[in-house]
Design an enzyme around this catalytic site. Structure first.
Site, PDB file in Angstrom:
ATOM      1  N   GLU A 143       0.622  -1.127  -0.013  1.00  0.00           N
ATOM      2  CA  GLU A 143       0.142   0.090   0.008  1.00  0.00           C
ATOM      3  C   GLU A 143       0.897   1.270  -0.167  1.00  0.00           C
ATOM      4  O   GLU A 143       1.606   1.608   1.069  1.00  0.00           O
ATOM      5  CB  GLU A 143      -0.952  -0.053   1.234  1.00  0.00           C
ATOM      6  CG  GLU A 143      -2.222   0.961   1.216  1.00  0.00           C
ATOM      7  CD  GLU A 143      -1.804   2.151   1.348  1.00  0.00           C
ATOM      8  OE1 GLU A 143      -1.555   3.122   0.561  1.00  0.00           O
ATOM      9  OE2 GLU A 143      -1.446   2.646   2.687  1.00  0.00           O
ATOM     10  N   CYS A 164      -1.511   9.199   2.951  1.00  0.00           N
ATOM     11  CA  CYS A 164      -1.590   8.917   1.304  1.00  0.00           C
ATOM     12  C   CYS A 164      -2.972   8.906   0.835  1.00  0.00           C
ATOM     13  O   CYS A 164      -2.996   9.260  -0.346  1.00  0.00           O
ATOM     14  CB  CYS A 164      -0.888   7.478   1.124  1.00  0.00           C
ATOM     15  SG  CYS A 164      -2.218   6.261   2.148  1.00  0.00           S
TER      16      CYS A 164
END
Length: 489
Positions: free
Chosen positions: A259, A295
């Site tokens: 990720e 993010c």
């Protein structure tokens, strides 16, 4: 300014946690620096290469010969329930640690701290839902599809949401029946070591099933991606490091879950009703959340020509009213960046954006009243091109880039003009039109009019990663291998 956070039992000088024991580090200790005070809050143990190897060996033995793999799903779920309950009971202590170690503010507590207990409890529930699946076939006999644990999982976590990510990854890996070696970021080592303490003192998880090491050296950290005794690597962090993890894991064909970064776009359609509450939410989700160090932020805001100037003016007014400062102050809305190095990176990207032709609507500097701590003002840039570095690179700071578009097709084109594809948002008066725009964005998760995906797989397209986390039983299966068994009917 509010003074330093009061000492918590979880802000401590820990040893390494290997094979159910606390072990002195071979490589000495390093300072764990608070981003709000620039002072050391504790010293962290620097694991040697051989000690990281010891942790891998412990996890390997615990998987191959220990009781964890042989436990029933219900027994493993019981251990995860213990963990969730212990984390819930000590949420205030973890919050104090989060304020001191990574600058968590009051408006982040639910996401950063309180959610962790729920993640562990949810993993326990999912463990009980694991089962064999019969496969319909036309031939003779019967076939069942089993899901088996990968084995030893290396978990590498970042510094921005360390507690919740440590718990999410670890609890999912354990629910699937794996054993783990957790390596938190050297910028937030206490988050992982404090979790090990809770596991050690308040759960029945057997020795060796969970190991926590905090090396500073690249060589010691890399062992967790290349050692053949490791079956899977679960990584959250930058795309640049994610590519290195992917390459290292390829030497032994380890399973990987990555990720990585994001440069997500929030699109405001021309029929959206842009109220102040909506702008406040946009500012938080694009710029303010953990000082932009997430993010998932929608760090590019795309506005129709007719709305641009009015929306920017209102966002600037909101940004200038944000209270930046000590995370210990409950009225503070945005805390510090994690380090001096990270602040320099943000400054450099803003300077480059201005050199490329963007204009500064607000921010772009350290707050004058805060001479201690790694603070940076909420910053809004306008006039950038979609191809400029500020619109392409993940800043990981409180910087919002606002761009104009002419029609829906151009908005989608700009949104998709990125090496990343993690998240996105669409705001519009006509829900069907907004959903149609969302369907055309190449990203793993899109929210429409503030409705984000719930209990859905999380991950991204392109260089935002590989695989999916969360999302119910499917997320658990990423920590498992499918095995088909044919048998007599």
């Amino acid at each position: 300014m509010v003074g330093p956070v009061a000492p918590s039992p979880l802000v401590d000088t820990y040893q390494l946690y290997i094979d159910g024991r606390w072990v002195d580090p071979h490589n000495g200790r390093y300072d764990d620096v608070s981003p709000s005070t620039e002072a050391s809050i504790a010293s962290a143990p620097d694991a040697s290469l051989s000690q990281v190897g010891d942790a891998i060996a412990a996890a390997r033995r615990a998987f191959d010969h220990g009781p964890w793999r042989a436990m029933s799903h219900q027994e493993r779920a019981g251990c995860l329930t213990q963990l969730g309950q212990a984390l819930s009971a000590r949420a205030d202590q973890f919050y104090a640690l989060a304020q001191a170690e990574w600058g968590c503010t009051a408006n982040e507590r639910s996401m950063q701290i309180d959610s962790a207990a729920l993640l562990a409890l949810r993993a326990g529930q999912l463990a009980t839902a694991l089962s064999e699946e019969p496969i319909r076939a036309t031939g003779a006999g019967a076939t069942v599809l089993c899901q088996e644990p990968q084995g030893v999982v290396s978990i590498l976590t970042p510094w921005n949401f360390p507690h919740s990510l440590n718990v999410m990854k670890l609890s999912r890996a354990l629910a699937a029946g794996n054993t783990v070696v957790l390596k938190p970021s050297p910028l937030t080592p206490l988050a992982g070591l404090a979790l090990a303490r809770i596991i050690d003192e308040y759960t029945d998880i057997p020795p060796g099933v969970v190991n926590v090491v905090t090396p500073r050296s690249v060589q010691a950290s890399k062992l967790l991606t290349v050692d053949p005794r490791v079956d899977m690597v679960s990584f959250t962090g930058s795309s640049a490091v994610g590519r290195e993890v992917m390459a290292a894991a390829a030497t032994t064909m380890k399973r990987i879950l990555l990720e990585c970064g994001g440069k997500s776009a929030g699109i405001v359609l021309d029929d959206a009703e842009v109220k102040d509450e909506l702008l406040q939410r946009m500012l938080f989700e694009s710029c303010l959340l953990h000082a932009g160090q997430a993010c998932i932020l929608h760090s590019r805001l795309l506005l129709p020509e007719a709305m641009h100037d009015d929306v920017v003016d209102r966002l600037v007014a909101l940004a200038r009213a944000v209270k930046v400062g000590d995370p210990g102050d409950p009225d503070v809305q945005m805390g510090p960046l994690i380090s001096a190095q990270q602040r320099r990176r943000v400054e450099d990207l803003v300077f480059r954006a201005l050199a490329d032709g963007a204009a500064l609507a607000t921010g772009g500097r350290r707050p004058p009243a805060l001479d201690t701590g790694f603070y940076y003002e909420p910053t809004i840039l306008i006039g950038a091109s979609p191809d400029d570095a500020i619109a392409q690179e993940e800043v990981f700071g409180p910087v919002l880039t606002v761009m104009r578009y002419r029609d829906d097709a151009e908005a989608v084109e700009i949104a998709n003009n990125s090496q990343y594809g993690l998240c996105g948002a669409v705001w519009g008066g006509d829900p069907e039109r907004a959903v149609d725009v969302a369907r055309r964005i190449r990203a793993g998760q899109i929210s429409v009019n503030g409705y984000g995906p719930v209990d859905a797989p999380f991950g991204g397209f392109k260089q935002s990663g590989l695989g999916r986390e969360g999302g119910g039983i499917a997320g658990l299966h990423h920590y498992m291998e499918p095995k088909a068994i044919g048998m007599p009917a």
